[in-house]
Structure formats: structure tokens, C-alpha cells
Design a protein around this motif. Structure first.
Motif, PDB file in Angstrom:
ATOM      1  N   MET A 120     126.098  81.361  33.299  1.00 41.03           N
ATOM      2  CA  MET A 120     125.497  80.652  32.325  1.00 41.03           C
ATOM      3  C   MET A 120     124.548  79.332  33.212  1.00 41.03           C
ATOM      4  O   MET A 120     124.851  78.961  34.014  1.00 41.03           O
ATOM      5  N   ARG A 121     123.604  79.211  32.595  1.00 41.09           N
ATOM      6  CA  ARG A 121     122.507  78.375  33.087  1.00 41.09           C
ATOM      7  C   ARG A 121     122.608  76.852  32.788  1.00 41.09           C
ATOM      8  O   ARG A 121     122.855  76.553  31.642  1.00 41.09           O
ATOM      9  N   LEU A 122     122.288  75.990  33.706  1.00 44.34           N
ATOM     10  CA  LEU A 122     122.469  74.407  33.356  1.00 44.34           C
ATOM     11  C   LEU A 122     121.389  74.180  32.264  1.00 44.34           C
ATOM     12  O   LEU A 122     120.422  74.579  32.259  1.00 44.34           O
ATOM     13  N   ARG A 123     121.733  73.270  31.563  1.00 47.06           N
ATOM     14  CA  ARG A 123     120.914  72.823  30.377  1.00 47.06           C
ATOM     15  C   ARG A 123     119.762  72.128  30.941  1.00 47.06           C
ATOM     16  O   ARG A 123     119.895  71.561  31.947  1.00 47.06           O
ATOM     17  N   SER A 124     118.669  72.194  30.213  1.00 46.85           N
ATOM     18  CA  SER A 124     117.323  71.690  30.841  1.00 46.85           C
ATOM     19  C   SER A 124     117.603  70.192  30.903  1.00 46.85           C
ATOM     20  O   SER A 124     116.999  69.500  31.888  1.00 46.85           O
ATOM     21  N   ASP A 125     118.025  69.443  29.937  1.00 50.95           N
ATOM     22  CA  ASP A 125     118.026  67.963  30.119  1.00 50.95           C
ATOM     23  C   ASP A 125     118.854  67.389  31.372  1.00 50.95           C
ATOM     24  O   ASP A 125     118.734  66.504  31.738  1.00 50.95           O
ATOM     25  N   ILE A 126     120.127  68.151  31.481  1.00 45.44           N
ATOM     26  CA  ILE A 126     121.157  67.969  32.740  1.00 45.44           C
ATOM     27  C   ILE A 126     120.187  68.203  34.033  1.00 45.44           C
ATOM     28  O   ILE A 126     120.254  67.192  34.988  1.00 45.44           O
ATOM     29  N   PHE A 127     119.575  69.352  34.063  1.00 50.40           N
ATOM     30  CA  PHE A 127     118.592  69.726  35.094  1.00 50.40           C
ATOM     31  C   PHE A 127     117.614  68.581  35.377  1.00 50.40           C
ATOM     32  O   PHE A 127     117.655  68.007  36.694  1.00 50.40           O
ATOM     33  N   VAL A 128     117.015  68.239  34.607  1.00 46.96           N
ATOM     34  CA  VAL A 128     115.827  67.133  34.457  1.00 46.96           C
ATOM     35  C   VAL A 128     116.594  65.963  34.976  1.00 46.96           C
ATOM     36  O   VAL A 128     115.977  65.226  35.916  1.00 46.96           O
ATOM     37  N   SER A 129     117.636  65.433  34.408  1.00 53.84           N
ATOM     38  CA  SER A 129     118.292  64.171  34.952  1.00 53.84           C
ATOM     39  C   SER A 129     118.576  64.123  36.288  1.00 53.84           C
ATOM     40  O   SER A 129     118.327  63.318  37.165  1.00 53.84           O
ATOM     41  N   ALA A 130     119.183  65.340  36.729  1.00 53.14           N
ATOM     42  CA  ALA A 130     119.767  65.372  38.276  1.00 53.14           C
ATOM     43  C   ALA A 130     118.483  65.592  39.115  1.00 53.14           C
ATOM     44  O   ALA A 130     118.618  64.771  40.248  1.00 53.14           O
ATOM     45  N   LEU A 131     117.470  65.991  38.864  1.00 51.08           N
ATOM     46  CA  LEU A 131     116.359  65.882  39.507  1.00 51.08           C
ATOM     47  C   LEU A 131     115.722  64.756  39.778  1.00 51.08           C
ATOM     48  O   LEU A 131     115.429  64.331  40.833  1.00 51.08           O
ATOM     49  N   THR A 132     115.540  63.925  38.560  1.00 51.78           N
ATOM     50  CA  THR A 132     115.279  62.601  38.811  1.00 51.78           C
ATOM     51  C   THR A 132     115.943  61.699  39.414  1.00 51.78           C
ATOM     52  O   THR A 132     115.504  60.889  40.250  1.00 51.78           O
TER      53      THR A 132
END
Length: 119
Positions: A1-13
Motif C-alpha cells: 500500500m502506498r503512503l498517502r500524498s499528504d503524509i509524504f509531503v508533510s514528511a518531505l517538508t
């Protein structure tokens, strides 16, 4: 299962800020599965655009991972803006993340680097 986009963006920032660099969400897309585009700004005013890598770059066990490819490298901001405007017309649910950092290799998983390592 792929990580949600909002969680990926939050972790990246958060990772960028932790390094002392800057990140901002320029366009918020679909929280669950919006495509993510990354603008990397350089001190000389040029930018590089990273886009989601095609599915052909993924192995079966990596189907849930996110990989990016260089779409435009060290171009004028107007060239990047035009490309993103076209993408937004096609998919208004995409994310655009802006990064001000010199090196993203350890933060953003790049498909071309993965393939080079396999050679």
C-alpha cells in the motif's frame, strides 16, 4: 500500500526544514493519492522539476513506493511554470512542492539513480 500524498509531503517538508533548507506547498492536491511534482530552486535562479516516475521503473515489491524522475533540469522558472500549468489542466488534484536546497538526492527517491545503481 502506498503512503498517502499528504503524509509524504508533510514528511518531505519536515526533513528539509530539519536540514536547515526551505520547503513550501505551492499547490495542495488530493490528500489520498494526488500526484506530486517537486520544484527545486537553485541560488542562481534556475529550477529543476521532478515528476512521478513511470510505472515501468517499479519492481513488484516496490509498487507502494514513490519514485521521481527529472522532467526539466536547470531551466528558467517560466519554463517550469508553463509545464506545471499544463499538468494542472490535465490533473487539478496534483501537488506542487517547492524546495530551496542544493541537493535532494538523500531526500527524494529518484528513479534514474536507482537504475544507474543496478548497472
Amino acid at each position: 500500500m502506498r503512503l498517502r500524498s499528504d503524509i509524504f509531503v508533510s514528511a518531505l517538508t519536515r526533513r528539509l526544514f530539519a536540514r536547515g533548507d526551505f520547503a513550501a506547498v505551492e499547490h495542495k492536491g488530493a490528500e489520498e493519492a494526488g500526484a506530486i511534482f517537486i520544484r527545486q530552486r537553485f541560488r542562481d535562479g534556475l529550477e529543476t522539476l521532478y515528476a512521478p516516475a513511470p510505472q515501468s521503473f517499479f519492481d513488484e515489491e516496490e509498487s507502494g513506493a514513490r519514485l521521481f524522475e527529472v522532467r526539466l533540469e536547470r531551466k528558467e522558472p517560466e519554463d517550469i511554470r508553463q509545464t506545471l500549468d499544463r499538468e494542472l489542466k490535465f490533473d487539478p488534484d496534483l501537488w506542487i512542492i517547492e524546495l530551496e536546497t542544493d541537493d535532494i538526492a538523500d531526500i527524494v527517491p529518484l528513479a534514474n539513480l536507482k537504475n544507474r545503481d543496478a548497472l
